[in-house]
Design an enzyme around this catalytic site. Structure first.
Site, PDB file in Angstrom:
ATOM      1  N   HIS A 126      41.778  26.203  49.960  1.00 43.89           N
ATOM      2  CA  HIS A 126      41.547  25.758  48.589  1.00 43.89           C
ATOM      3  C   HIS A 126      40.662  24.511  48.480  1.00 43.89           C
ATOM      4  O   HIS A 126      39.722  24.516  47.697  1.00 43.89           O
ATOM      5  CB  HIS A 126      42.814  25.639  47.750  1.00 43.89           C
ATOM      6  CG  HIS A 126      42.463  25.681  46.300  1.00 43.89           C
ATOM      7  ND1 HIS A 126      42.121  26.839  45.650  1.00 43.89           N
ATOM      8  CD2 HIS A 126      42.267  24.698  45.398  1.00 43.89           C
ATOM      9  CE1 HIS A 126      41.755  26.568  44.419  1.00 43.89           C
ATOM     10  NE2 HIS A 126      41.834  25.278  44.234  1.00 43.89           N
TER      11      HIS A 126
ATOM     12  N   TYR B  43      36.605  23.001  46.630  1.00 41.34           N
ATOM     13  CA  TYR B  43      36.096  21.739  46.066  1.00 41.34           C
ATOM     14  C   TYR B  43      34.987  21.157  46.926  1.00 41.34           C
ATOM     15  O   TYR B  43      34.128  20.442  46.419  1.00 41.34           O
ATOM     16  CB  TYR B  43      37.249  20.750  45.837  1.00 41.34           C
ATOM     17  CG  TYR B  43      38.236  21.345  44.881  1.00 41.34           C
ATOM     18  CD1 TYR B  43      37.844  21.636  43.574  1.00 41.34           C
ATOM     19  CD2 TYR B  43      39.496  21.712  45.274  1.00 41.34           C
ATOM     20  CE1 TYR B  43      38.706  22.260  42.693  1.00 41.34           C
ATOM     21  CE2 TYR B  43      40.373  22.332  44.397  1.00 41.34           C
ATOM     22  CZ  TYR B  43      39.959  22.601  43.110  1.00 41.34           C
ATOM     23  OH  TYR B  43      40.815  23.230  42.248  1.00 41.34           O
TER      24      TYR B  43
ATOM     25  N   HIS C 141      36.999  36.740  39.500  1.00 42.55           N
ATOM     26  CA  HIS C 141      37.191  35.302  39.288  1.00 42.55           C
ATOM     27  C   HIS C 141      36.261  34.468  40.163  1.00 42.55           C
ATOM     28  O   HIS C 141      35.520  33.628  39.688  1.00 42.55           O
ATOM     29  CB  HIS C 141      38.647  34.934  39.567  1.00 42.55           C
ATOM     30  CG  HIS C 141      38.859  33.474  39.824  1.00 42.55           C
ATOM     31  ND1 HIS C 141      38.741  32.532  38.833  1.00 42.55           N
ATOM     32  CD2 HIS C 141      39.146  32.783  40.955  1.00 42.55           C
ATOM     33  CE1 HIS C 141      38.948  31.328  39.348  1.00 42.55           C
ATOM     34  NE2 HIS C 141      39.192  31.461  40.634  1.00 42.55           N
ATOM     35  N   PHE C 142      36.289  34.709  41.477  1.00 42.00           N
ATOM     36  CA  PHE C 142      35.576  33.734  42.308  1.00 42.00           C
ATOM     37  C   PHE C 142      34.062  33.958  42.340  1.00 42.00           C
ATOM     38  O   PHE C 142      33.330  33.096  42.800  1.00 42.00           O
ATOM     39  CB  PHE C 142      36.203  33.590  43.710  1.00 42.00           C
ATOM     40  CG  PHE C 142      36.069  34.770  44.623  1.00 42.00           C
ATOM     41  CD1 PHE C 142      34.846  35.144  45.143  1.00 42.00           C
ATOM     42  CD2 PHE C 142      37.196  35.482  45.009  1.00 42.00           C
ATOM     43  CE1 PHE C 142      34.739  36.213  46.005  1.00 42.00           C
ATOM     44  CE2 PHE C 142      37.093  36.558  45.868  1.00 42.00           C
ATOM     45  CZ  PHE C 142      35.859  36.918  46.370  1.00 42.00           C
ATOM     46  N   HIS C 143      33.614  35.102  41.795  1.00 43.74           N
ATOM     47  CA  HIS C 143      32.160  35.201  41.628  1.00 43.74           C
ATOM     48  C   HIS C 143      31.677  34.386  40.429  1.00 43.74           C
ATOM     49  O   HIS C 143      30.487  34.114  40.312  1.00 43.74           O
ATOM     50  CB  HIS C 143      31.720  36.664  41.546  1.00 43.74           C
ATOM     51  CG  HIS C 143      31.598  37.294  42.911  1.00 43.74           C
ATOM     52  ND1 HIS C 143      32.662  37.877  43.566  1.00 43.74           N
ATOM     53  CD2 HIS C 143      30.550  37.384  43.769  1.00 43.74           C
ATOM     54  CE1 HIS C 143      32.275  38.304  44.755  1.00 43.74           C
ATOM     55  NE2 HIS C 143      30.992  38.019  44.910  1.00 43.74           N
TER      56      HIS C 143
ATOM     57  N   ARG D 298      41.206  44.782  45.428  1.00 40.84           N
ATOM     58  CA  ARG D 298      39.895  44.285  45.833  1.00 40.84           C
ATOM     59  C   ARG D 298      39.562  44.850  47.214  1.00 40.84           C
ATOM     60  O   ARG D 298      40.436  45.376  47.905  1.00 40.84           O
ATOM     61  CB  ARG D 298      39.907  42.756  45.868  1.00 40.84           C
ATOM     62  CG  ARG D 298      40.804  42.205  46.948  1.00 40.84           C
ATOM     63  CD  ARG D 298      41.087  40.738  46.770  1.00 40.84           C
ATOM     64  NE  ARG D 298      40.051  39.907  47.369  1.00 40.84           N
ATOM     65  CZ  ARG D 298      40.247  38.636  47.765  1.00 40.84           C
ATOM     66  NH1 ARG D 298      41.432  38.068  47.610  1.00 40.84           N
ATOM     67  NH2 ARG D 298      39.274  37.937  48.290  1.00 40.84           N
ATOM     68  N   ARG D 299      38.317  44.734  47.619  1.00 45.59           N
ATOM     69  CA  ARG D 299      37.868  45.046  48.980  1.00 45.59           C
ATOM     70  C   ARG D 299      38.282  46.442  49.441  1.00 45.59           C
ATOM     71  O   ARG D 299      38.899  46.602  50.486  1.00 45.59           O
ATOM     72  CB  ARG D 299      38.431  44.040  49.976  1.00 45.59           C
ATOM     73  CG  ARG D 299      38.057  42.606  49.707  1.00 45.59           C
ATOM     74  CD  ARG D 299      39.027  41.709  50.434  1.00 45.59           C
ATOM     75  NE  ARG D 299      38.426  40.426  50.784  1.00 45.59           N
ATOM     76  CZ  ARG D 299      39.092  39.448  51.379  1.00 45.59           C
ATOM     77  NH1 ARG D 299      40.342  39.593  51.719  1.00 45.59           N
ATOM     78  NH2 ARG D 299      38.491  38.316  51.674  1.00 45.59           N
TER      79      ARG D 299
END
Lengths: 158, 540
Positions: free
Chosen positions: B215, B219, B366-368, B429-430
């Site tokens: 995580h 950042y 989300h993370f794209h 996913r994946r």
């Protein structure tokens, strides 16, 4: 530190929003005992087939009508591949892995857990809607990962 | 060209080439999602390309770009060469050697374990050793950044650190704290196990160590993007930074709250009790706060820019902004996508609600928006601005550069929104193929996976435009005099004296205390428990 009035308003609003989010979660935890599957129990992953806890797989129902479903996940199938459970009764799933890490997701519900070798995953839920559900592995486990699925049938009770 | 700029450019080009290779991998996945029966389409190729895409984008492109940008910040805000040029170059070569080693292992099909490499999936040892070298190289960079700051501070006792350097100091501190976790996982667990020195590993312990790192890694990517939003964007937009002290506070909050949050990636894990997961939930929500402040300060800075161009109405300042300028449009569009992604992140972190989205297509949707847009699109925009200033060449193919951010935006809207919806419908996913033996439940996902594939094609076209501009500029850009890099000025003058916000040792110490509260006890309990290790598997 010189902070503009609008910034102060914004920061208070942001803080309150975060507090509201956390309050919602706290209410869910305290009021409805809503929590992610966090069962702590270990098992030797090299001998799951002979372990008494997993030797008899499938559904068993106790005298109160509560069902327990015992499943072993492996590359690239769930054993058993089809389970039948009663509607409107608490159903406890107990799942472990015979090899790599898998996922156990009942599509269209919030039934979802990781299945990690060496550990027993457990969660309890109640199905309100009878019908056929798809169980899929949602953690990559090898080249046939996308074929790993099973069937759950929720049966209406008389 | 100065020695420092040459160092930055070397890192920059590795980042760009890794991005190009990773984009090609994503293209193969998009075609797979469209279920087109192409001759080279196979499960082996699909999972290999997912692994290569993740490793090259998330670990190589980002890390090398951030290293390049860090050196730019040192040389252009502290007005000095990075301290320890030999160490800096050593870091570059170590990280490059590691990248080549890990990438070759993946492309040879010996490490199809995805970028999260969860054991007991077992890759070839060269994969783990290669990734270790990338991290060791980045540690050399971190040390050079700290040494540079120290030598500047020795000569400027009372001055506040330049804001961009302040942000990069936060990045370096977060990175040093975070990488302890993955170093422990790889050095103590995975390398000895993959070499056959140990027979088994505990996969839940590995996941705890990975997400201790995984995580704050987010950042590490995001903070340099924030540095660009705060210290570059307002000037490019023709305005000033709305608030300098709040920007400094934001970076300090990230030092504190980036790491003690990792269990929110393990909500669905057995073997971790719910109380610790709840503590990490609370800490995770704390980290929304600095991003909320950022949303205000950056938007307010853009409004200042619009008003300085003569806007007077409520919203007409938006139209006064330089939407044809590729750095500006990239960053502005990436911020819009990030606003959606941030709300999605709050959903993922919501303790109970996570069960609905965990490991579904919602997560990749989300993370794209976060790393794939807020970070990647900002870095692409920054590349248009940085490359001419570092290489002394004019940007070539300017039209492509102008169109590219919009293509990315459209592609990401199609890709990400369709994946959010299929995720809520339960699609994992994946997965190479989403038909599940003709299941009628799975059939409902079909139309949206097609939309996702079309989004992928837009993104690939956008990435292709970006690569053409970069390579065209690098090889054929008209040589010009080297232009200075100008940083945004704050609306109100910065305090002449350094403040408590510059006391990095104090903040680092507080951050470590928070990490200990969140992790020491659960790790200790975990190690006390009777546990059984897993042997390795290579189902690829």
């Amino acid at each position: 530190m010189n902070v503009h009035l609008y910034e102060k308003i914004w920061m208070w609003a942001s803080g309150l929003l975060i507090v509201a989010f956390l309050a919602t979660i706290t209410v869910g935890v305290a009021g409805s005992a809503l929590q992610p599957p966090s069962h702590v129990e270990t098992i030797d992953p090299t001998s799951v087939w002979n372990d008494p806890r997993f030797a008899k797989r499938g559904v068993s129902v106790d005298e109160h009508g509560r069902a327990t479903v015992v499943v072993i996940a492996m590359m690239f199938a769930f054993q058993p591949a089809e389970v039948h459970v009663p509607a409107n009764r608490p159903v406890t799933f107990r799942v472990t892995s015979a090899d790599v890490t898998h996922g156990f997701e009942i599509v269209g519900t919030n039934g979802n857990t990781m299945v990690v070798p060496g550990y027993v995953s457990q969660f309890t839920t109640t199905f309100r809607t009878p019908g056929e559900y798809l169980i899929v592995c949602n953690e990559y486990c090898g080249l046939s990962h996308h074929l790993m699925s099973a069937k759950l049938v929720v049966e209406a009770q008389p | 060209m100065t020695r420092s700029d040459r160092l930055s450019l070397a890192h920059f080009w590795v980042a760009i080439l890794a991005f190009g290779a990773a984009s090609a991998m994503a293209f193969m996945q998009a075609l797979s999602r469209a279920s087109l029966d192409l001759p080279w389409r196979s499960a082996k190729m699909y999972y290999l390309s997912v692994t290569a895409h993740g490793v090259l984008m998330a670990l190589v492109f980002t890390t090398f770009f951030i290293m390049a940008f860090g050196y730019v910040v040192v040389s252009r805000t502290l007005d000095q060469e990075p301290s320890g040029m030999k160490l800096a170059w050593a870091g570059f070569w170590i990280a490059l050697a590691g990248t080549v080693m890990a990438a070759a292992t993946v492309l040879a099909g010996r490490a199809t374990v995805l970028y999260t490499f969860y054991p007991p999936l077992q890759a070839h040892p060269a994969f783990y050793i290669g990734l270790t070298l990338v991290i060791v190289g980045s540690w050399c960079w971190g040390a050079v950044m700290l040494l540079s700051y120290r030598s500047w501070r020795a000569k400027h006792r009372d001055q506040p650190a330049p804001l961009a350097m302040h942000g990069m100091m936060a990045t370096v501190i977060v990175w040093f704290i975070a990488t302890i976790g993955v170093a422990a996982e790889v050095l103590l667990q995975l390398i000895p196990w993959s070499l056959g020195w140990t027979a088994t590993v505990d996969p839940v312990l590995a996941r705890m160590l990975f997400w201790y790192f995984g995580h704050p890694l987010v950042y590490f990517w995001l903070l340099p993007a924030y540095v660009i939003w705060y210290t570059v964007l307002p000037r490019v937009a023709g305005g000033k930074l709305f608030s300098d002290p709040l920007a400094r506070l934001v970076f300090v909050l990230f030092i504190l709250f980036s790491t003690p949050v990792g269990f929110h990636h393990q909500f669905m894990d057995p073997g971790v009790s719910a109380g610790w997961k709840l503590l990490h939930t609370f800490l995770t929500f704390a980290i929304l706060f600095p991003s909320f402040i950022t949303a205000f300060t950056v938007t307010a800075s853009l409004e200042v820019a619009g008003r300085m161009q003569g806007a007077t109405g409520l919203v007409d300042w938006i139209g006064k902004l330089p939407w044809r300028e590729p750095l500006f449009s990239s960053v502005a569009l990436s911020m819009i996508l990030f606003a959606v992604g941030g709300i999605g992140g709050a959903i993922n972190a919501s303790f109970g609600m996570n069960a609905v989205v965990h490991n579904t297509a919602f997560i990749q949707g989300h993370f794209h928006l976060t790393v794939g847009s807020a970070v990647a699109l900002t870095f692409m925009g920054a590349s248009y601005w940085l490359l001419p200033r570092l290489s002394g060449r004019e940007l070539e193919l300017g039209l492509l550069a102008r169109v590219q951010p919009y293509l990315w935006f459209i592609g990401m809207m199609l890709f990400s929104f369709s994946n959010h919806i299929t995720g809520l419908m339960g699609m994992p996913r994946r997965i190479y193929d989403a038909s599940y033996g003709g299941s009628t439940i799975a059939a409902a996902w079909k139309g949206l996976t097609g939309v996702s594939a079309v989004g992928g094609l837009f993104l690939f076209a956008s990435a292709g435009f970006f690569m053409l501009v970069m390579i065209g500029t690098g090889l054929a850009g008209k040589r010009t005099a080297v232009q200075p890099i100008e940083w945004a000025e704050p609306l109100h003058p910065v305090a002449a004296q350094r403040t408590w916000l510059d006391r990095y040792w104090v903040w680092t110490a507080v951050a470590i205390v928070l990490v200990l509260i969140a992790y020491a006890y659960p790790l200790w309990i975990h190690l006390q428990m009777p546990r059984y290790g897993s042997p390795g598997f290579k189902p690829f």
